[in-house]
Design a protein around this motif. Structure first.
Motif, PDB file in Angstrom:
ATOM      1  N   GLN A 171      32.220  12.687 -15.751  1.00  0.00           N
ATOM      2  CA  GLN A 171      31.923  12.691 -17.557  1.00  0.00           C
ATOM      3  C   GLN A 171      32.415  11.358 -18.049  1.00  0.00           C
ATOM      4  N   GLU A 191      29.793  17.799 -22.697  1.00  0.00           N
ATOM      5  CA  GLU A 191      29.799  19.491 -22.916  1.00  0.00           C
ATOM      6  C   GLU A 191      28.835  19.618 -24.194  1.00  0.00           C
ATOM      7  N   ILE A 194      24.992  18.767 -22.198  1.00  0.00           N
ATOM      8  CA  ILE A 194      24.953  19.075 -21.246  1.00  0.00           C
ATOM      9  C   ILE A 194      24.182  20.817 -21.760  1.00  0.00           C
ATOM     10  N   ARG A 198      20.488  22.343 -21.233  1.00  0.00           N
ATOM     11  CA  ARG A 198      21.001  22.912 -19.902  1.00  0.00           C
ATOM     12  C   ARG A 198      19.283  24.041 -21.373  1.00  0.00           C
ATOM     13  N   ILE A 206      21.178  21.376 -14.613  1.00  0.00           N
ATOM     14  CA  ILE A 206      22.436  20.582 -14.216  1.00  0.00           C
ATOM     15  C   ILE A 206      23.409  21.587 -14.050  1.00  0.00           C
ATOM     16  N   THR A 207      23.990  21.201 -13.012  1.00  0.00           N
ATOM     17  CA  THR A 207      24.760  21.992 -12.076  1.00  0.00           C
ATOM     18  C   THR A 207      26.430  21.009 -12.469  1.00  0.00           C
ATOM     19  N   THR A 208      27.768  22.505 -12.675  1.00  0.00           N
ATOM     20  CA  THR A 208      29.031  21.700 -12.851  1.00  0.00           C
ATOM     21  C   THR A 208      29.379  21.779 -11.601  1.00  0.00           C
ATOM     22  N   TYR A 214      29.077  16.860 -13.440  1.00  0.00           N
ATOM     23  CA  TYR A 214      27.511  16.755 -13.404  1.00  0.00           C
ATOM     24  C   TYR A 214      26.684  16.635 -12.128  1.00  0.00           C
ATOM     25  N   ARG A 215      25.595  17.778 -12.005  1.00  0.00           N
ATOM     26  CA  ARG A 215      24.589  17.452 -11.050  1.00  0.00           C
ATOM     27  C   ARG A 215      23.482  17.929 -10.860  1.00  0.00           C
TER      28      ARG A 215
END
Length: 217
Positions: A171, A191, A194, A198, A206-208, A214-215
């Protein structure tokens, strides 16, 4: 993308900053060579625009010190002379490209984008990840061939992720690359963006990664 601008001339620096921000760049400026070297040595930037004729420390010295410190960000040299011998010296010192004063902002933007594509291994200005296409020149994104409307901040964040698929991004790293050093942002800003990406691109894009960031999967 976050750009370090090392330029002592206020008019030139102001023109560059004003022209680069609408193109999606966050610009942090240093007014002399010593400050520019320190910022480039300790902070993370996607690229640097470096004037050669700087007070306190010459531009080529700054560049050589960065490279000696293993700082590998692309560097676009800004010069008022542009002689071939000066270009050779700069390239041998570790510069990636040159632009001569007077310059045109669209050319600076194009050269910066090309440098960052080259660093990330992308030859085309259109970045692709699964069914997402991002045209970094036109500033347009599509999902499954359908255009998605993004705000400037959402576009900057998506561009950053698209250049780094599969990599965990903290972040704090996102904050640094979305906002200039003097800018302030609320702690939940990342956040919020993001969540918006999504909603527009797909919830699994985007994965937390808990505790890390994040990825883009």
């Amino acid at each position: 993308m976050r750009i370090l601008l090392v330029e002592d001339d206020d008019d030139i620096a102001g023109r560059l900053a004003t022209g680069l921000r609408p193109a999606g760049f966050v610009v942090d400026r240093a007014k002399n060579g010593e400050d520019g070297y320190a910022m480039g040595a300790h902070d993370q930037f996607d690229a640097a625009i470096l004037d050669l004729g700087l007070p306190q420390m010459q531009g080529l010295t700054v560049l050589r010190k960065w490279r000696a410190d293993k700082r590998d960000m692309p560097v676009l040299i800004l010069t008022a002379h542009g002689t071939w011998t000066e270009k050779v010296e700069g390239l041998n010192a570790g510069a990636d490209d040159y632009i001569t004063k007077p310059f045109h902002i669209p050319e600076v933007v194009a050269r910066l984008r090309a440098l960052m594509r080259r660093k990330s291994g992308a030859a085309s200005p259109v970045l692709t990840h699964k069914d997402i296409n991002l045209d970094t020149v036109a500033g347009k994104a599509t999902v499954g061939g359908k255009e998605v409307e993004l705000t400037a901040s959402e576009l900057r964040m998506l561009t950053y992720f698209m250049h780094r698929p599969g990599r965990v991004i903290s972040q704090s790293e996102l904050m640094e690359h979305l906002y200039a050093l003097e800018a302030s942002a609320e702690s939940n800003t990342i956040e919020v963006y993001i969540s918006r990406l999504r909603r527009k691109l797909g919830r699994n894009v985007i994965t937390t990664v808990r505790g890390l960031g994040y990825r883009m999967d």
